[in-house]
Design a protein around this motif. Sequence first.
Motif, PDB file in Angstrom:
ATOM      1  N   UNK A 210       0.731  -1.197   0.194  1.00  0.00           N
ATOM      2  CA  UNK A 210       0.707   0.368   0.024  1.00  0.00           C
ATOM      3  C   UNK A 210       0.841   1.075   0.129  1.00  0.00           C
ATOM      4  N   UNK A 211       1.982   1.138   0.559  1.00  0.00           N
ATOM      5  CA  UNK A 211       2.856   2.612   0.876  1.00  0.00           C
ATOM      6  C   UNK A 211       3.228   2.679  -0.836  1.00  0.00           C
ATOM      7  N   UNK A 212       3.888   1.919  -1.175  1.00  0.00           N
ATOM      8  CA  UNK A 212       3.577   1.920  -2.941  1.00  0.00           C
ATOM      9  C   UNK A 212       2.836   2.917  -3.655  1.00  0.00           C
ATOM     10  N   UNK A 213       1.583   2.265  -3.575  1.00  0.00           N
ATOM     11  CA  UNK A 213       0.269   3.109  -4.281  1.00  0.00           C
ATOM     12  C   UNK A 213       0.565   4.179  -3.405  1.00  0.00           C
ATOM     13  N   UNK A 214       1.038   4.575  -2.362  1.00  0.00           N
ATOM     14  CA  UNK A 214       0.515   6.124  -1.865  1.00  0.00           C
ATOM     15  C   UNK A 214       1.710   7.049  -2.537  1.00  0.00           C
ATOM     16  N   UNK A 215       2.934   6.354  -2.395  1.00  0.00           N
ATOM     17  CA  UNK A 215       4.125   7.355  -3.769  1.00  0.00           C
ATOM     18  C   UNK A 215       4.123   7.216  -4.697  1.00  0.00           C
ATOM     19  N   UNK A 216       3.177   6.770  -5.109  1.00  0.00           N
ATOM     20  CA  UNK A 216       3.022   6.445  -6.885  1.00  0.00           C
ATOM     21  C   UNK A 216       2.229   7.505  -7.069  1.00  0.00           C
ATOM     22  N   UNK A 217       1.176   7.498  -5.853  1.00  0.00           N
ATOM     23  CA  UNK A 217       0.187   8.786  -5.991  1.00  0.00           C
ATOM     24  C   UNK A 217       0.808  10.585  -5.926  1.00  0.00           C
ATOM     25  N   UNK A 218       1.768  10.355  -4.807  1.00  0.00           N
ATOM     26  CA  UNK A 218       2.353  11.431  -4.581  1.00  0.00           C
ATOM     27  C   UNK A 218       3.269  11.613  -6.585  1.00  0.00           C
ATOM     28  N   UNK A 219       4.048  10.455  -6.427  1.00  0.00           N
ATOM     29  CA  UNK A 219       4.611  10.829  -8.006  1.00  0.00           C
ATOM     30  C   UNK A 219       3.656  11.546  -8.636  1.00  0.00           C
ATOM     31  N   UNK A 220       2.195  11.877  -9.209  1.00  0.00           N
ATOM     32  CA  UNK A 220       1.499  12.001 -10.012  1.00  0.00           C
ATOM     33  C   UNK A 220       0.903  13.505 -10.111  1.00  0.00           C
ATOM     34  N   UNK A 221       1.040  13.891  -8.001  1.00  0.00           N
ATOM     35  CA  UNK A 221       1.356  14.727  -8.180  1.00  0.00           C
ATOM     36  C   UNK A 221       2.172  15.762  -8.215  1.00  0.00           C
ATOM     37  N   UNK A 222       3.579  15.220  -8.062  1.00  0.00           N
ATOM     38  CA  UNK A 222       4.553  16.559  -8.442  1.00  0.00           C
ATOM     39  C   UNK A 222       4.393  16.520 -10.651  1.00  0.00           C
ATOM     40  N   UNK A 223       3.764  15.716 -10.938  1.00  0.00           N
ATOM     41  CA  UNK A 223       3.850  15.570 -12.967  1.00  0.00           C
ATOM     42  C   UNK A 223       2.516  16.843 -12.307  1.00  0.00           C
ATOM     43  N   UNK A 224       1.617  16.669 -11.936  1.00  0.00           N
ATOM     44  CA  UNK A 224       0.612  17.817 -11.656  1.00  0.00           C
ATOM     45  C   UNK A 224       1.036  19.351 -11.693  1.00  0.00           C
ATOM     46  N   UNK A 225       2.056  18.994  -9.892  1.00  0.00           N
ATOM     47  CA  UNK A 225       2.490  20.790 -10.298  1.00  0.00           C
ATOM     48  C   UNK A 225       4.255  20.517 -10.693  1.00  0.00           C
ATOM     49  N   UNK A 226       4.502  20.199 -12.041  1.00  0.00           N
ATOM     50  CA  UNK A 226       5.241  20.313 -13.714  1.00  0.00           C
ATOM     51  C   UNK A 226       6.552  20.414 -12.849  1.00  0.00           C
ATOM     52  N   UNK A 227       6.763  19.259 -12.149  1.00  0.00           N
ATOM     53  CA  UNK A 227       7.997  18.999 -11.064  1.00  0.00           C
ATOM     54  C   UNK A 227       8.640  17.814 -11.975  1.00  0.00           C
ATOM     55  N   UNK A 228       8.852  17.552 -13.040  1.00  0.00           N
ATOM     56  CA  UNK A 228       9.241  15.774 -13.964  1.00  0.00           C
ATOM     57  C   UNK A 228      10.112  15.469 -13.960  1.00  0.00           C
ATOM     58  N   UNK A 229      10.585  16.241 -12.971  1.00  0.00           N
ATOM     59  CA  UNK A 229      12.208  15.571 -13.145  1.00  0.00           C
ATOM     60  C   UNK A 229      12.480  14.835 -11.215  1.00  0.00           C
ATOM     61  N   UNK A 230      11.521  15.342 -10.332  1.00  0.00           N
ATOM     62  CA  UNK A 230      11.028  14.788  -9.181  1.00  0.00           C
ATOM     63  C   UNK A 230      10.368  14.117  -9.493  1.00  0.00           C
ATOM     64  N   UNK A 231       9.350  13.587 -10.506  1.00  0.00           N
ATOM     65  CA  UNK A 231       7.987  12.854 -10.514  1.00  0.00           C
ATOM     66  C   UNK A 231       8.865  11.524 -10.869  1.00  0.00           C
TER      67      UNK A 231
END
Lengths: 169, 103
Positions: A34-55
């Motif tokens: 489940x932690x993997x699901x959470x971390x993937x969601x946070x990566x999607x948030x970085x993509x929404x915030x235009x921080x592509x490298x961090x995603x």
Amino acid sequence: MTAMQIFFLITGLVILGSALMVVTTRNLIHAALWLIVTLFGVAVLYAILNASFLAVVQVVVYIGAIAILFIFAVMLTRKEMRDRGPQLNTGWWLNAIIALLTFGGLFWMLQGWNGFSKTAADFPSGYDAVGQLGKALISPDAFVLPFEVASVLLLAALVGSVYLAFNRK
Amino acid sequence: MMIPLSWFLILSAALFSIGLFGVLSRKNAVAILLGIELMLNAVNINLVSFWRYGDVSQMAGQVFAIIVFAVAASEVAVGLALVISVYRRRNTVIADELDLMKW
């Protein structure tokens, strides 16, 4: 309500739901998954915030390294396959109240700030955020010293964890 | 971008509180480290959203998030090595049972 906002709300619900499963589920292997699901969601948030490298770094470092390390640690530290008994401390409702009070306090503190509901301006045309980040990381006027200190920290953590986990027999 | 900054801040505050609950109320030491990871991720969401909603030519927010990545990786490596070492000696990872130095 634009499509972006609906997308954000779905991502936020996935993040919060899977984070609740991480802290409450009985089986620790399932908690790590489940932690993997959470971390993937946070990566999607970085993509929404235009921080592509961090995603990308979130997927590679967090999901690819840290979550797998957790799964290894769970497998190495259990006597039997099934986790028996309650997984939460007896005073867990008190901890839930503390967590809710923390959330309420953060919310109360943030909504009194006048920049709370501002929206973001678009990028200037032709702005290269990843290139700017790379330049900031190696430029002596900016952040080259913290970057090098972080690499020394990683080396120290590598040596320390090998020393701690090494089996001398 | 049409999403207000408050949505990101509320989401990260909620994620931080869930991680805090996990750290406070889990018995297993590995699960406590899982809660710490959730809290670090909440902090990272805050840093990146302040970068995006402030002056995007100032890279401090993203650089700080990268430093947090490095610190989180080393913290997990050392923490899990400690847990494995404790498991070898005491044959348990339940935090309540590790009471050798407790009066």
